[in-house]
Write a protein that holds these residues in place. Structure first.
Motif, PDB file in Angstrom:
ATOM      1  N   PHE A 187      11.331  64.253 -12.936  1.00 26.35           N
ATOM      2  CA  PHE A 187      10.500  65.453 -13.025  1.00 26.35           C
ATOM      3  C   PHE A 187      11.347  66.675 -13.379  1.00 26.35           C
ATOM      4  O   PHE A 187      10.950  67.507 -14.197  1.00 26.35           O
ATOM      5  CB  PHE A 187       9.779  65.693 -11.695  1.00 26.35           C
ATOM      6  CG  PHE A 187       8.441  65.028 -11.620  1.00 26.35           C
ATOM      7  CD1 PHE A 187       7.408  65.404 -12.461  1.00 26.35           C
ATOM      8  CD2 PHE A 187       8.195  64.027 -10.702  1.00 26.35           C
ATOM      9  CE1 PHE A 187       6.170  64.802 -12.391  1.00 26.35           C
ATOM     10  CE2 PHE A 187       6.963  63.409 -10.627  1.00 26.35           C
ATOM     11  CZ  PHE A 187       5.937  63.786 -11.475  1.00 26.35           C
ATOM     12  N   TYR A 188      12.495  66.780 -12.747  1.00 25.12           N
ATOM     13  CA  TYR A 188      13.333  67.945 -12.996  1.00 25.12           C
ATOM     14  C   TYR A 188      13.760  68.012 -14.456  1.00 25.12           C
ATOM     15  O   TYR A 188      13.772  69.092 -15.067  1.00 25.12           O
ATOM     16  CB  TYR A 188      14.563  67.902 -12.095  1.00 25.12           C
ATOM     17  CG  TYR A 188      15.489  69.080 -12.304  1.00 25.12           C
ATOM     18  CD1 TYR A 188      15.190  70.332 -11.769  1.00 25.12           C
ATOM     19  CD2 TYR A 188      16.656  68.944 -13.061  1.00 25.12           C
ATOM     20  CE1 TYR A 188      16.025  71.416 -11.976  1.00 25.12           C
ATOM     21  CE2 TYR A 188      17.495  70.016 -13.281  1.00 25.12           C
ATOM     22  CZ  TYR A 188      17.183  71.253 -12.732  1.00 25.12           C
ATOM     23  OH  TYR A 188      17.994  72.324 -12.936  1.00 25.12           O
ATOM     24  N   PHE A 189      14.065  66.850 -15.050  1.00 20.01           N
ATOM     25  CA  PHE A 189      14.460  66.812 -16.466  1.00 20.01           C
ATOM     26  C   PHE A 189      13.326  67.305 -17.356  1.00 20.01           C
ATOM     27  O   PHE A 189      13.526  68.141 -18.243  1.00 20.01           O
ATOM     28  CB  PHE A 189      14.873  65.391 -16.845  1.00 20.01           C
ATOM     29  CG  PHE A 189      15.118  65.218 -18.317  1.00 20.01           C
ATOM     30  CD1 PHE A 189      16.283  65.704 -18.905  1.00 20.01           C
ATOM     31  CD2 PHE A 189      14.173  64.577 -19.115  1.00 20.01           C
ATOM     32  CE1 PHE A 189      16.494  65.541 -20.281  1.00 20.01           C
ATOM     33  CE2 PHE A 189      14.398  64.418 -20.476  1.00 20.01           C
ATOM     34  CZ  PHE A 189      15.559  64.902 -21.056  1.00 20.01           C
ATOM     35  N   PHE A 190      12.118  66.775 -17.138  1.00 24.12           N
ATOM     36  CA  PHE A 190      10.975  67.181 -17.968  1.00 24.12           C
ATOM     37  C   PHE A 190      10.615  68.658 -17.756  1.00 24.12           C
ATOM     38  O   PHE A 190      10.253  69.351 -18.704  1.00 24.12           O
ATOM     39  CB  PHE A 190       9.765  66.299 -17.662  1.00 24.12           C
ATOM     40  CG  PHE A 190       9.863  64.927 -18.272  1.00 24.12           C
ATOM     41  CD1 PHE A 190      10.444  64.733 -19.519  1.00 24.12           C
ATOM     42  CD2 PHE A 190       9.371  63.821 -17.609  1.00 24.12           C
ATOM     43  CE1 PHE A 190      10.526  63.464 -20.091  1.00 24.12           C
ATOM     44  CE2 PHE A 190       9.449  62.548 -18.166  1.00 24.12           C
ATOM     45  CZ  PHE A 190      10.038  62.370 -19.406  1.00 24.12           C
ATOM     46  N   VAL A 191      10.656  69.113 -16.517  1.00 21.29           N
ATOM     47  CA  VAL A 191      10.332  70.520 -16.230  1.00 21.29           C
ATOM     48  C   VAL A 191      11.310  71.435 -16.935  1.00 21.29           C
ATOM     49  O   VAL A 191      10.931  72.435 -17.569  1.00 21.29           O
ATOM     50  CB  VAL A 191      10.334  70.775 -14.709  1.00 21.29           C
ATOM     51  CG1 VAL A 191      10.331  72.270 -14.420  1.00 21.29           C
ATOM     52  CG2 VAL A 191       9.133  70.122 -14.066  1.00 21.29           C
ATOM     53  N   MET A 249       1.418  63.627  -8.267  1.00 21.79           N
ATOM     54  CA  MET A 249       2.374  63.940  -9.330  1.00 21.79           C
ATOM     55  C   MET A 249       2.236  65.394  -9.773  1.00 21.79           C
ATOM     56  O   MET A 249       3.234  66.086 -10.011  1.00 21.79           O
ATOM     57  CB  MET A 249       2.155  62.999 -10.518  1.00 21.79           C
ATOM     58  CG  MET A 249       2.540  61.552 -10.258  1.00 21.79           C
ATOM     59  SD  MET A 249       2.156  60.483 -11.666  1.00 21.79           S
ATOM     60  CE  MET A 249       3.242  61.159 -12.922  1.00 21.79           C
ATOM     61  N   LEU A 250       0.994  65.868  -9.874  1.00 13.04           N
ATOM     62  CA  LEU A 250       0.784  67.277 -10.236  1.00 13.04           C
ATOM     63  C   LEU A 250       1.442  68.214  -9.224  1.00 13.04           C
ATOM     64  O   LEU A 250       2.104  69.197  -9.599  1.00 13.04           O
ATOM     65  CB  LEU A 250      -0.716  67.567 -10.331  1.00 13.04           C
ATOM     66  CG  LEU A 250      -1.439  67.225 -11.637  1.00 13.04           C
ATOM     67  CD1 LEU A 250      -2.946  67.359 -11.455  1.00 13.04           C
ATOM     68  CD2 LEU A 250      -0.959  68.138 -12.762  1.00 13.04           C
ATOM     69  N   LYS A 251       1.263  67.920  -7.951  1.00 18.13           N
ATOM     70  CA  LYS A 251       1.812  68.786  -6.913  1.00 18.13           C
ATOM     71  C   LYS A 251       3.335  68.715  -6.868  1.00 18.13           C
ATOM     72  O   LYS A 251       4.010  69.723  -6.643  1.00 18.13           O
ATOM     73  CB  LYS A 251       1.217  68.408  -5.557  1.00 18.13           C
ATOM     74  CG  LYS A 251      -0.265  68.718  -5.428  1.00 18.13           C
ATOM     75  CD  LYS A 251      -0.521  70.194  -5.654  1.00 18.13           C
ATOM     76  CE  LYS A 251      -2.000  70.536  -5.638  1.00 18.13           C
ATOM     77  NZ  LYS A 251      -2.253  71.970  -5.916  1.00 18.13           N
ATOM     78  N   ARG A 252       3.875  67.499  -7.106  1.00  9.24           N
ATOM     79  CA  ARG A 252       5.331  67.394  -7.126  1.00  9.24           C
ATOM     80  C   ARG A 252       5.899  68.189  -8.305  1.00  9.24           C
ATOM     81  O   ARG A 252       6.949  68.815  -8.207  1.00  9.24           O
ATOM     82  CB  ARG A 252       5.740  65.935  -7.209  1.00  9.24           C
ATOM     83  CG  ARG A 252       7.214  65.733  -6.868  1.00  9.24           C
ATOM     84  CD  ARG A 252       7.636  64.279  -6.953  1.00  9.24           C
ATOM     85  NE  ARG A 252       6.839  63.402  -6.114  1.00  9.24           N
ATOM     86  CZ  ARG A 252       6.972  63.309  -4.791  1.00  9.24           C
ATOM     87  NH1 ARG A 252       7.838  64.079  -4.168  1.00  9.24           N
ATOM     88  NH2 ARG A 252       6.222  62.469  -4.093  1.00  9.24           N
ATOM     89  N   CYS A 253       5.173  68.146  -9.410  1.00 10.46           N
ATOM     90  CA  CYS A 253       5.598  68.902 -10.582  1.00 10.46           C
ATOM     91  C   CYS A 253       5.554  70.405 -10.305  1.00 10.46           C
ATOM     92  O   CYS A 253       6.441  71.153 -10.722  1.00 10.46           O
ATOM     93  CB  CYS A 253       4.717  68.540 -11.771  1.00 10.46           C
ATOM     94  SG  CYS A 253       5.283  69.229 -13.326  1.00 10.46           S
ATOM     95  N   GLU A 254       4.505  70.865  -9.596  1.00  8.97           N
ATOM     96  CA  GLU A 254       4.424  72.272  -9.215  1.00  8.97           C
ATOM     97  C   GLU A 254       5.663  72.701  -8.440  1.00  8.97           C
ATOM     98  O   GLU A 254       6.208  73.788  -8.640  1.00  8.97           O
ATOM     99  CB  GLU A 254       3.167  72.513  -8.362  1.00  8.97           C
ATOM    100  CG  GLU A 254       1.892  72.673  -9.145  1.00  8.97           C
ATOM    101  CD  GLU A 254       0.720  73.020  -8.241  1.00  8.97           C
ATOM    102  OE1 GLU A 254       0.970  73.422  -7.082  1.00  8.97           O
ATOM    103  OE2 GLU A 254      -0.431  72.885  -8.677  1.00  8.97           O
TER     104      GLU A 254
END
Length: 1439
Positions: free
Chosen positions: A235-239, A340-345
């Motif tokens: 996630f960190y890479f994509f963000v 997944m949405l919340k982790r991305c937030e």
């Protein structure tokens, strides 16, 4: 092995720590009077958890969550609390497996940092980190607010360790749950640190290997799974990658809501596509293809999320609060995607924090998403609108996003995945466009609060007070069935029984009676004589034998002559500084007191003395030829400093005040100061005054002058002295008997006492000393109004109790009811001007009333032709003066006591050490932070040391007030102090680094009571028995005990010394610089008070006088002073209180008291339990319960009946709550049950019926007063004041469909409406009422059968009253029930007195002396009192 040790450690922690210490939590007021000194900490994660568990909050309603958090903090801010919020870094790992909470926690931290002024600390790793230890040592908070339960068992373990760690550091702990608030106070469950806490933490927690486990637990938070770490990296890479693209698209920045929505949808869809394409993760195992979202379905969810975010940006809160309520939930297969949405937030918010060059608007961070709105939109497109977002095919088989029993619908969205940024912009267009549809949505409503019609009342008094409000309210017709069915009860007469016509007792007569001076019984007369003799002895211990006034000032003495001590001065060691001090004292005396007697030879001798001390300039000013008088070497006698420095350093407490020398003929024993003469003028002119002067400054003298005046000028006039405590009452009564002696007619007494425990000579004395509650009883008693008219003056000592925790409203009632002048004394009021203005408005009301009465009386006398016979009486003045005197007569110096290498050290503590640069910049130097003269010199020396080049304008020998002055006065030293303070402030403005405050911190039971007293030591506190307190007071006054809490008393001390023992330096600093509290009004009415007021109006002999008193109470509360909306709200509250009283039969339609009115007001301290108790009586529940064992002979009731009675009474009148966590920790108690059983079934049903009536009556009240709310503020978050108001969207049918406003939400906060809260929930939950109407749940007399916390956990009642009846042991109450022995004795004593009061009242009200209920309560009263007093006598006998 590590896991085994960990489990053993946690078992030991719970069994030996929390089960042992849990019941030490007591419900207390968290914010004391000096609020600024009570700096405290809030654990941020405990705050987060507590607000997340609020039972009003629906999951995913972010904005409502932030409202709950801000309201929690705003309650503290409104009361001027000082706090810091701490979030520990390592706790973030605990939430990693809960992405919804993790995202919300991160948003909360950033919101508090960016949008509020709340101080936040996020730099500490855990509660065991060295940095945290240093922070605690430097700041030393008064208490820590923390939760005792976490979202996981591991977090709960961590919080338990955190609590024990705080206790080990001597920091009080307050539970985050169970807090309650009113207009002035916040109450919570607090435990104070004990030695046992420290010992346990040292022995268990820091013993190897437990210490290693502890560190592992705190720093690693118990091992984050590797799978979660890998997902986090992905996630960190994509963000990070997508954030760079977004920054290129929006280089000028954007609002946080758009950034998070667009990024999260983009990143999650990209990640989800990789998962579907074969990139496996272990976060959510895929059990089957049918249970997994397709990419198209995921894209549709993102589109609808974007649409919901567009709604959040465009629609005001007023429109969103009208959202419809749908009864459906997301299907389980959506859960992984939403996670997944919340982790991305979370990763987006963390990444944004690291970017400094991009401008991000964080204003609407609290409103990132709205789960119910998102779900509502999806429900509409899936269920109600067959065309879908992009004209979906309704005929194909579809899969549903919802579980909506019994109907399940499905839909297969056919849209390709696109950029979420595009969708966000696209759906803004969709909102503006009109979407045509036919709604087939049906809503099931909750039952509404009925809009009650009011019973018409025919009372002129009611019309006079609320006539302007009644016209706007709905009334029933007289033929309405609810009016016809009103019970016709007998009229209540407070004087006589309604059946037997025998006299009834009131609250005054029910008080324990000590014999009066007019008693005819010889034995009782002897007891009276013993009582008076004791008061004389006690008074002499206060004032000294044959002294006629307590205040003594410095007076002119005869010219001093040589004494043997003076002749010995030369023979003593000249280096002894005390010799120089004694010599300068004599110089001061001669030059200051007797300058008119000075001759040439006297000047020569004084000049020679000054020359010996090294004060050449002063010696020459007295006698120019002084050089020729001294020829020998005198350097060995010199003090080696200037005269001014010497006097300030060593003679500060001997410096003369600029006192008046002209005697006042009204005072024979000392010469009063100018401000004291103003007080005498106030009394002479029959005026009122608010007197604010420091403790021991001499303000109390005016009280005794007032008493003396009334005793001299009248045999009928009465002075009432109102004291907040019984200890002060004893002191005043003793002083009165030692000071005044007056022959009175037979049966008359000088002084009487009236407290809740006892009374004597109340009606036949001229000076009545009482407590506020008892004076209120007399003022509201219809048949004591003749005595009330005899009152000439009322003296309110410690009037700042207006802002106290308990009984503050009673002080307010007294101040507005009395017609005579008053004196209001206090040392601690920071807004006396406001108080004086309010009291002046009350006096103007009484002036207009007296004018009206005088005109009416004059017209009647004129008609009779006898105007010349008007009696000439001294009229009271209606002026209210404010007398302020800020200077202490004697200085106070502070000392800090500490231990160092087993040595007990006492170090001087300079007041400036408590100040910081930031505090001075923000608040200035506190006005009451004074220096002694030597402390001024110490400050100057420190300033010179810091800035050697500083101009020497403040050098003592060069300062204008000291230069060439032999005798420095106290006022001179005060001017020097003030100039130094101004210079300090100038330094801060010029150069903060030159501030030197840190450099001047330091300079150079009965058997136990007897043993300490023999060593000259005493202790005194409210939990001591009455006789023990008196012994300590008398021993101190007689000089045997040398310790006092009032240091520096005028006429008794030259200087006051304050010692801080075992108080950390940060706390000392806050105490010294804290401001005096402000007085604020609080809610003044209750149903019981309204009933008492109506009884006074309807039953008093002088109806006009009673009406005026009652109107004064209703119209002139401090809360409504200059607040028209508040006055209107109180009128509506009064109307609905009357409606309740009429419906329940306490009043009839003419407002005449009936039925059990007398019993209700006798138990008014316990509202609403008094009304519930009477409802039990009326329903015959007590008669059904109290069945005697034998029908013949004396009636005796079984132990089972007695225990049930105690159980019922304990549920009604012994309502002390335990913290909600008691059920989680099992513990075996020695004797007590601890947790009180619920009411028996029939009694509980009757209480529920009572509550239903309250819900109807006061629910309608809340709906009506909701119109008074400030809706502009209601649409703002309480703390950050972020505004969510705006123009509603009227041209979108979709918005109108989703937000129809079909539910009633009139009195509910619009933020709470986001969680589907309606008016029907008003009595079920807290913190949902419109916050600007200033009405709390405590204002409604709702009887909580089962009390729940905001998180839904139940608070059980402490069974102390029932347990004591079972075992009769005070020690068991202390050990098991968590009450200290003093509190336990007071609580049990009050409960016993309550049973006795009920017994007396029922016996008087019942015609049948053999009534089962009366006899049962009599048996219970005897048994309970025997357990209390019998046990005490037995212990006394043993000792």
């Amino acid at each position: 092995l590590l896991l085994t040790l960990y489990l053993l450690f946690l078992t030991d922690l719970q069994m030996n720590a929390f089960t042992k210490f849990l019941f030490l939590f007591r419900n207390v007021s968290l914010l004391k009077d000096f609020i600024e000194s009570e700096f405290f900490l809030i654990d941020g994660d405990s705050l987060f958890i507590t607000c997340m568990w609020n039972k009003t909050l629906k999951k995913g309603q972010n904005l409502h969550f932030f409202y709950i958090v801000e309201q929690f903090l705003h309650n503290f801010n409104q009361k001027d609390a000082r706090y810091v919020i701490v979030f520990f870094k390592d706790i973030e790992n605990i939430f990693f497996n809960h992405p919804k909470l993790l995202s919300l926690r991160t948003a909360l931290i950033q919101h508090l940092e960016h949008n509020t002024q709340v101080p936040i600390h996020t730099e500490f790793s855990s509660c065991l980190s060295p940095e945290w230890e240093i922070f605690l040592k430097e700041s030393y908070p008064y208490f820590l607010i923390v939760s005792d339960e976490g979202i996981t068992s591991r977090q709960t373990d961590y919080l338990n360790i955190f609590i024990l760690h705080a206790l080990q550091k001597k920091i009080n702990v307050v539970l985050a749950s169970g807090q309650e608030t009113n207009m002035l106070r916040i109450f919570g469950y607090q435990v104070q640190p004990l030695y046992s806490h420290w010992k346990f933490f040292e022995q268990v927690c820091f013993s190897f290997p437990f210490y290693m486990i502890l560190i592992s637990l705190c720093e690693n938070c118990l091992f984050m799974p590797l799978a979660l770490l890998s997902i986090g990296k992905l996630f960190y890479f994509f963000v990070h990658q997508t954030m760079s693209l977004l920054r290129n698209m929006w280089p000028e920045g954007a609002d946080i809501k758009s950034i998070v929505c667009s990024l999260s949808c983009s990143v999650v869809l990209k990640t989800y596509k990789n998962m579907i394409d074969g990139v496996e993760t272990s976060e959510e195992p895929r059990e089957g293809k049918e249970e997994t979202l397709t990419l198209e379905e995921a894209a549709d969810l993102c589109r609808m999320l974007c649409l919901s975010v567009a709604f959040l940006q465009l629609l005001p809160l007023s429109q969103r609060a009208k959202s419809r309520i749908i009864h459906c939930n997301w299907k389980k297969k959506l859960s992984p995607f939403i996670r997944m949405l919340k982790r991305c937030e979370f990763f987006i918010l963390k990444e944004i924090k690291t970017i400094s060059q991009w401008k991000v608007d964080f204003t609407f961070l609290p409103d990132l998403t709205d789960n119910l709105l998102w779900k509502n939109i999806a429900y509409y497109y899936e269920v109600e609108n067959c065309t879908g977002i992009y004209h979906f095919d309704c005929n194909e088989g579809r899969k549903t996003y919802f579980t909506s029993s019994p109907l399940e619908l499905s839909l297969d969205f056919r849209i390709t995945c696109r950029s979420s940024i595009f969708f966000l912009l696209f759906y803004i267009i969709v909102v503006i466009a009109n979407i045509n549809f036919v709604s087939q949505f049906f809503q099931v409503h909750k039952p509404e609060i009925p809009k009650l019609g009011l019973i018409p009342l025919t009372s002129q008094f009611v019309e006079d007070y609320v006539g302007d409000t009644l016209g706007d309210l709905p009334f029933l017709s007289n033929v309405d069935p609810s009016i016809i069915s009103l019970s016709k009860r007998k009229e209540f007469d407070e004087r006589k029984h309604w059946h037997s016509n025998r006299p009834l007792d009131d609250d005054y007569r029910n008080t324990n009676f000590n014999n009066n001076a007019n008693s005819k019984d010889s034995k009782k007369q002897r007891e009276v004589q013993k009582l008076y003799h004791f008061y004389h002895v006690f008074g002499e211990s206060l004032n000294g034998r044959h002294r006629s006034m307590r205040i003594v000032n410095q007076v002119t003495a005869p010219l001093p002559t040589k004494t043997s001590q003076q002749k010995k001065i030369k023979s003593k060691n000249p280096k002894d500084i005390n010799i120089a001090v004694q010599l300068m004292k004599r110089v001061h005396m001669i030059l200051g007191k007797y300058p008119q007697f000075m001759k040439e030879r006297h000047r020569k001798k004084l000049a020679k003395c000054l020359k010996y001390l090294g004060f050449d300039n002063l010696a020459e000013s007295l006698y120019s030829e002084v050089k020729n008088l001294v020829t020998e070497d005198i350097s060995k006698y010199s003090v080696h400093m200037g005269a001014a420095r010497f006097q300030l350093s060593y003679m500060g407490h001997y410096l003369f005040r600029e006192e008046r020398s002209d005697p006042d003929p009204r005072v024979h024993h000392f010469i009063p100061d100018t401000w004291q003469r103003e007080l005498l003028d106030v009394v002479d002119n029959n005026e009122s005054a608010v007197i604010v002067a420091p403790t021991s400054s001499g303000k109390t003298y005016v009280s005794y002058y007032c008493m003396e005046k009334i005793l001299k000028t009248s045999d009928e006039g009465v002075v009432v002295y109102v004291s907040p405590t019984k200890a002060l009452i004893n002191q005043v009564v003793g002083t009165v008997y030692s000071v005044f002696n007056k022959r009175r007619s037979k049966g008359g007494a000088i002084c009487g006492v009236f407290t809740r425990d006892y009374r004597h000579d109340v009606m036949n004395s001229q000076i009545l000393v009482t407590v506020p509650q008892c004076l209120e009883i007399l003022l509201l008693s219809p048949h004591h109004q003749k005595w009330v008219k005899r009152i000439k003056y009322v003296i309110f000592d410690e009037v700042h109790c207006l802002g106290g925790e308990i009984g503050a409203e009673v002080w307010e009632h007294l101040l507005v009811m009395i017609r005579c002048p008053f004196l209001a004394l206090s040392a601690t009021i920071s807004n006396p001007e406001y108080l004086t203005e309010w009291l002046a408005s009350v006096k103007r009301y009484w002036q207009s009333f007296e004018s009206m009465i005088d005109k009416s009386t004059s017209s009647k006398i004129t008609l009779k032709g006898s105007k010349q016979n008007l009696s000439k009486t001294e009229k009271p003045s209606y002026r209210v003066r404010l007398v302020l005197y800020k200077e202490r007569y004697n200085d106070l110096e502070k000392y800090v006591c500490s231990l160092k290498d087993d040595d007990f050290l006492i170090s001087h503590y300079h007041p400036c050490a408590a100040l910081t640069v930031n505090h001075i910049e923000k608040y200035g130097i506190p006005s009451d932070l004074g220096f002694s003269p030597r402390e001024s010199i110490q400050l100057y020396d420190a300033m010179v040391q810091v800035w050697p080049e500083w101009p020497r304008d403040f050098e003592p020998e060069e300062f204008s007030c000291f230069k060439e002055k032999v005798v420095i006065m106290k006022t001179d030293s005060k001017k020097y102090e003030e100039e130094l303070k101004k210079e300090i402030i100038n330094w801060i403005h010029l150069d903060r680094d030159k501030v030197i405050l840190h450099r001047i911190k330091y300079g150079r039971n009965a058997s136990a009571l007897k043993a300490l007293a023999a060593q000259g030591i005493g202790y005194h506190h409210s939990s001591m028995q009455y006789k023990e307190r008196q012994v300590v007071e008398m021993l101190f006054r007689l000089g045997y005990i040398k310790m006092s809490g009032r240091a520096g008393r005028r006429g008794e001390d030259l200087i006051g010394n304050v010692f801080f023992y075992d108080i950390p330096l940060p706390k000392v600093q806050r105490l010294l610089k804290s401001n005096v509290p402000q007085l604020r009004g609080q809610f003044p009415l209750s149903i019981s008070l309204v009933l008492r007021l109506m009884i006074l109006v309807m039953k008093a002999d002088d109806k006009e006088d009673a009406k005026a008193k009652v109107l004064s109470v209703l119209q002139h509360s401090m809360m409504s002073f200059n607040q028209p909306k508040m006055k209107h709200m109180l009128k509506v509250y009064f109307i609905f209180s009357l409606q309740f009283l009429v419906r329940e039969g306490y009043l009839d339609q003419e407002c005449i008291p009936r039925g059990f009115s007398g019993l209700a007001i006798h138990l008014h301290y316990h509202e609403p339990s008094n009304f519930v108790f009477i409802s039990f009586l009326e329903k015959g529940l007590f008669h059904k319960l109290c069945q005697p064992m034998k029908l013949k002979g004396p009636k005796v009731f079984s132990e089972n009946v007695m225990e049930t009675l105690v159980l019922v009474l304990a549920n009604l009148f012994g309502r002390r709550y335990l913290p909600s966590c008691v059920k989680r920790y099992k513990r075996t108690f020695s004797q007590s049950k601890v947790i009180l059983n619920d009411l028996p079934k029939e009694f509980a049903a009757a209480a529920e019926e009572y509550n239903h009536k309250i819900e109807n009556d006061f629910g309608s009240f809340l709906l009506i007063i909701s119109e008074l709310a400030d809706m502009k503020k209601e649409y703002q978050l309480p703390l950050s004041e972020i505004d969510f108001s705006g123009e509603e969207c009227r041209d979108s049918e979709l918005v109108s469909h989703l937000m129809p406003g079909m539910e009633n939400r009139t009195a509910v906060s619009p933020f709470a409406c986001l969680s589907e809260i309606t008016d029907q929930d008003l009595f079920n939950i807290d913190m949902i009422v419109l916050r600007t109407i200033d009405v709390h749940d405590k204002n409604a007399p709702y009887f909580w059968l089962k009390k729940f916390d905001r998180d839904g956990s139940r608070h059980h009642l402490n069974a102390y009253a029932f347990d004591f009846y079972k075992h009769g042991s005070m020690a068991a109450l202390a050990l098991d029930n968590g009450l200290n022995k003093g509190d336990a004795f007071a609580a049990i004593k009050d409960f016993g007195l309550l049973i006795q009061a009920i017994r007396i009242s029922l016996a008087e009200l019942c015609d049948d002396e053999q009534d089962d209920v009366v006899l049962a309560f009599g048996q219970l009263s005897d048994a309970y009192c025997k357990k209390i007093w019998g046990k005490e006598k037995e212990q006394s006998h043993r000792s």
